[in-house]
Design a protein around this motif. Structure first.
Motif, PDB file in Angstrom:
ATOM      1  N   ASN B 196      22.663  46.111  19.310  1.00 30.63           N
ATOM      2  CA  ASN B 196      21.220  46.302  19.417  1.00 30.63           C
ATOM      3  C   ASN B 196      20.810  46.726  20.825  1.00 30.63           C
ATOM      4  OD1 ASN B 196      18.530  46.191  18.344  1.00 30.63           O
ATOM      5  ND2 ASN B 196      18.233  44.261  19.466  1.00 30.63           N
ATOM      6  N   ARG B 199      21.616  50.499  21.313  1.00 33.00           N
ATOM      7  CA  ARG B 199      20.690  51.460  20.703  1.00 33.00           C
ATOM      8  C   ARG B 199      19.341  51.432  21.405  1.00 33.00           C
ATOM      9  NH1 ARG B 199      19.455  49.029  14.564  1.00 33.00           N
ATOM     10  NH2 ARG B 199      18.299  47.196  15.268  1.00 33.00           N
ATOM     11  N   ILE B 206      12.943  52.385  19.736  1.00 37.81           N
ATOM     12  CA  ILE B 206      13.436  51.767  18.502  1.00 37.81           C
ATOM     13  C   ILE B 206      12.846  50.379  18.276  1.00 37.81           C
ATOM     14  CG2 ILE B 206      15.524  50.370  18.858  1.00 37.81           C
ATOM     15  CD1 ILE B 206      17.026  52.592  17.378  1.00 37.81           C
ATOM     16  N   LYS B 207      12.590  49.678  19.364  1.00 34.85           N
ATOM     17  CA  LYS B 207      12.064  48.320  19.256  1.00 34.85           C
ATOM     18  C   LYS B 207      10.739  48.320  18.484  1.00 34.85           C
ATOM     19  CE  LYS B 207      10.990  44.342  22.192  1.00 34.85           C
ATOM     20  NZ  LYS B 207      10.950  43.815  23.560  1.00 34.85           N
ATOM     21  N   CYS B 363      14.820  44.238  25.995  1.00 35.96           N
ATOM     22  CA  CYS B 363      15.191  44.511  24.604  1.00 35.96           C
ATOM     23  C   CYS B 363      14.747  43.391  23.669  1.00 35.96           C
ATOM     24  CB  CYS B 363      16.696  44.709  24.518  1.00 35.96           C
ATOM     25  SG  CYS B 363      17.303  45.026  22.857  1.00 35.96           S
TER      26      CYS B 363
END
Lengths: 490, 490
Positions: B196, B199, B206-207, B363
């Motif tokens: 995760n 990416r 993407i989050k 993240c």
């Protein structure tokens, strides 16, 4: 410890001599029969087990005195507070080339206990758990000593059966006739499990193909939900933008009409609504979403209903308070943490699933042949490791089983009733006491209130008052925190 | 336990009387000062702490005798085997309305221990861990008793600092100048964290946005990788089809040329390659992927290099064996489980990250304001809870810290060297002994071999031989299992 010579403390002179003589004798024997490979003597014990056992025994005594007994003593401090830099020096954290002496290791243990927060203490109010449960604690010591990993029956026969028994009973209290479940490392992870199960149920291809070819998935939860729902959406590749937060009423409960509007909006946008995470016991206000009305909407729009009852689930054990979760039997999945109000110890969290078609296993299995052989000599449905996102998994169900055995359902019920009666008492006291203002009448164990400093007590409660009060709270670092301790009435 | 009357065993008559008199006196006092709300007496203890303490003390004695001392005794059984249905009856698992007696609770504890697998036993060979470490065990008892949750400094001051110290030292052994990390519930979960993170690093959107608008993500790992990589790809919404499994050589190591081919293939397909999970110590063969060559390819194609060193990471502590992980300092992240060869106890797993720009926090953060207030009176960078996918988190670093303090780096190094010397010894014995055939020369502690039954010993080792042998193994339920115990030379 690195060598026997470093064992300096905790023994009488005579004992020391005896140990030394024994050691010398052992050493001689060892040398005589030594099997040497690559400079290592292979036969004989790898560790000094006698000294090790003594250490465990002495530390156990310290634990009994300094953690367990003091836990019940309201005159002791909750925490011997030190700021980070100073505490670092006090603890001597650095890891060195050589081992420390026995005496020094004992000091470390004493210091770790001394400077840690006593979460068992009657005045520990920081989070959604508190107090000590002796039966759970004994069970925890057992699992630490046995060091099991719960994936296959052959390696964890007892703990797999215990988990099955506990899940079965929890399922009964939810009101399902049958179901499945798994203990896992927390309510946050339980919510992830449920979200992934729901999308797999709707789109089984997702396991192989992933989301890149899928329509945009959308899920729903209330504004007052636990932050883990957002974390889950991000971790699972769904994206936080695709969490539609539903407005709540003045008590912090999801408004069903708002939910339906948002589902319709998502449909119009061409996305794929698939999942509602209702909350039974929100983190701050302790609110319970109206499950029955939410379940109606989920049925109408074919959405998976998950109930995050991590905090509120324990009310299911109280005949008096279980109505807070009215309709929970209509959920597809439930997250419930006995480590909170039921005091099972961190961590003890179950995800429970209504489906009984082996959905958990189908969704999570990777069929690792080295672990889950198909040709074993017992019923391999007990090898539950392939239902999990983990490989090694702790025997968290056992401590709760032990408490349940000790107290019986009636005792657990009393625990819940007592917590809520204490909350009621606190509310009454807040109302009576000058300088305190209740935020709202609670329905669970979260009591939110303001402390009003003397300088503001005579002000009119208008805009200026609230601004000043809020500023004062920041200054005092006293934000609205849940008060949930089921003890501490003085 | 439900009532004091059920305390029947474990005491002398005189003691019993004394307890009863004390109890009666206490009851009278309680009634006199009772604060009653909703039928619950609020003041006075919720549990009988004296009986609880006694229970913990007695169970601790049983643990010392039956688990810890027997652990070192090779003449004891590893497991008192019972099939599931019979074991259920023997254990009396059912959870009832009323609590059980003190005596019965003690029996439960004894039975749970009796019928559990003794993973501390010198002859326990089922999985990638074994043996007992007394210092780690003492630390585990401390954390169970203190019941901390590691998210904010105010609630876990000691354990957060301990985690920081351990991570720092592990980072040093990987060979990074700086870095970050987090202890989490297992190697599988560590691999998920890394995937995760990778990416997110490539596509920070993407989050919020999720994968539905992204190109198809592709990741790479060897055919011999741990099954959790596949589980992670599924859980994170990437899909198992998008895991490209790279061929391995005859020793089970990823072939770098094959990796490069697959990266190029993914690029041609228009997908987005982003992540390579190399393995340092595969589960079955104990193979180490060639990290330096894989790192070259990752640099060339801008891929995140993760090393799943859950099993092999411990070799970093041995000057003799750390060359197995040559090149690991070039990785972006590493999963390393001290609960395996270093015997820290399940679970003790770290994800380590080279990035020092707060990537982990960016993240994973959800900025929950009820827990991670920004206006605290200490440096809030110690509130590491927002780096985690969990909310409550166990203090797993502490047990490893304790072992490291006790043994020193030198002692941990000896532990690794000893395990590998024992493996060497076993290989030599297998070669000498009739009816055993080594599969391949090991480079780590996994020894794979065949047992050849007498009926096949004189056959030529052609196709028919291997087919028959394989069939026999299935019959005997003796598939190729890793042998990794660092003890048990007889």
């Amino acid at each position: 410890m690195n060598s026997e010579a470093s064992y300096e403390g905790g023994m009488e002179e005579k004992e020391k001599e005896e140990v030394q003589t024994n050691n010398q004798h052992e050493l001689l024997q060892r040398k005589k029969n030594a099997v040497l490979v690559d400079g290592v003597i292979l036969n004989g014990p790898a560790a000094d087990s006698k000294m090790g056992e003594k250490f465990v025994e002495e530390v156990s005594k310290v634990i009994m005195e300094d953690v367990i007994k003091k836990a019940a003593d309201v005159t002791e401090k909750v925490c011997e507070w030190q700021p980070p830099e100073k505490l670092k020096m006090l603890l001597d954290l650095e890891l060195k080339d050589t081992g420390e002496t026995y005496q020094r290791l004992m000091e470390f243990c004493q210091n770790v206990i001394k400077f840690s927060v006593k979460t068992n203490h009657p005045r520990f109010f920081n989070q959604l758990y508190a107090g000590i449960d002796y039966y759970s604690l004994a069970a925890r010591f057992i699992t630490e000593a046995l060091n099991p990993s719960v994936y296959t029956y052959e390696v964890s026969p007892v703990f797999l059966l215990v988990e099955e028994a506990v899940l079965k009973k929890m399922i009964e209290f939810i009101g399902w006739k049958e179901g499945d479940g798994i203990f896992n490392p927390g309510g946050s992870v339980s919510n992830m499990y449920a979200m992934n199960l729901a999308r797999y149920k709707h789109f089984p291809d997702i396991k192989e193909k992933g989301l890149s070819e899928m329509p945009r998935l959308v899920l729903f939860t209330s504004e007052e939900c636990h932050y883990s729902v957002k974390k889950a959406a991000s971790f699972l590749g769904i994206g936080t933008q695709n969490v539609y937060f539903i407005k709540t009423d003045e008590r912090g409960k999801m408004i069903p009409e708002e939910l339906e509007k948002q589902v319709q909006r998502a449909r119009k946008e061409g996305s794929a609504p698939f999942f509602v995470s209702a909350t039974a016991g929100t983190t701050v206000l302790g609110a319970f979403d109206p499950l029955d009305e939410i379940a109606d909407i989920c049925e109408k729009y074919d959405l998976w209903l998950h109930v995050d009852a991590s905090w509120g689930g324990s009310a299911l054990l109280s005949r008096k308070h279980r109505k807070l979760l009215q309709g929970i039997h209509r959920a597809n999945s439930v997250a419930w943490n006995p480590h909170k109000m039921l005091m099972a110890g961190i961590q003890c969290c179950a995800l429970l699933v209504k489906d009984n078609s082996n959905l958990l296993k189908r969704c999570y299995s990777a069929n690792a042949s080295y672990l889950f052989q198909q040709d074993k000599f017992y019923d391999i449905s007990y090898d539950t490791g392939d239902k999990s996102i983990q490989c090694s998994r702790r025997a968290d169900a056992f401590k709760f089983w032990m408490t349940w055995k000790a107290l019986g359902t009636t005792g657990l019920e009393e625990r819940v009733n007592r917590a809520l009666a204490l909350s009621r008492y606190l509310v009454d006291e807040i109302k009576k006491r000058e300088g305190f203002q209740l935020l709202l009448e609670p329905e669970y164990a979260n009591i939110c209130f303001w402390y009003i400093p003397p300088s503001l007590r005579n002000m009119e409660k208008g805009h200026e008052f609230w601004e000043k009060l809020s500023h004062k709270q920041e200054e005092n670092n006293k934000s609205c925190k849940p008060m949930t301790k089921d003890d501490g009435v003085v």
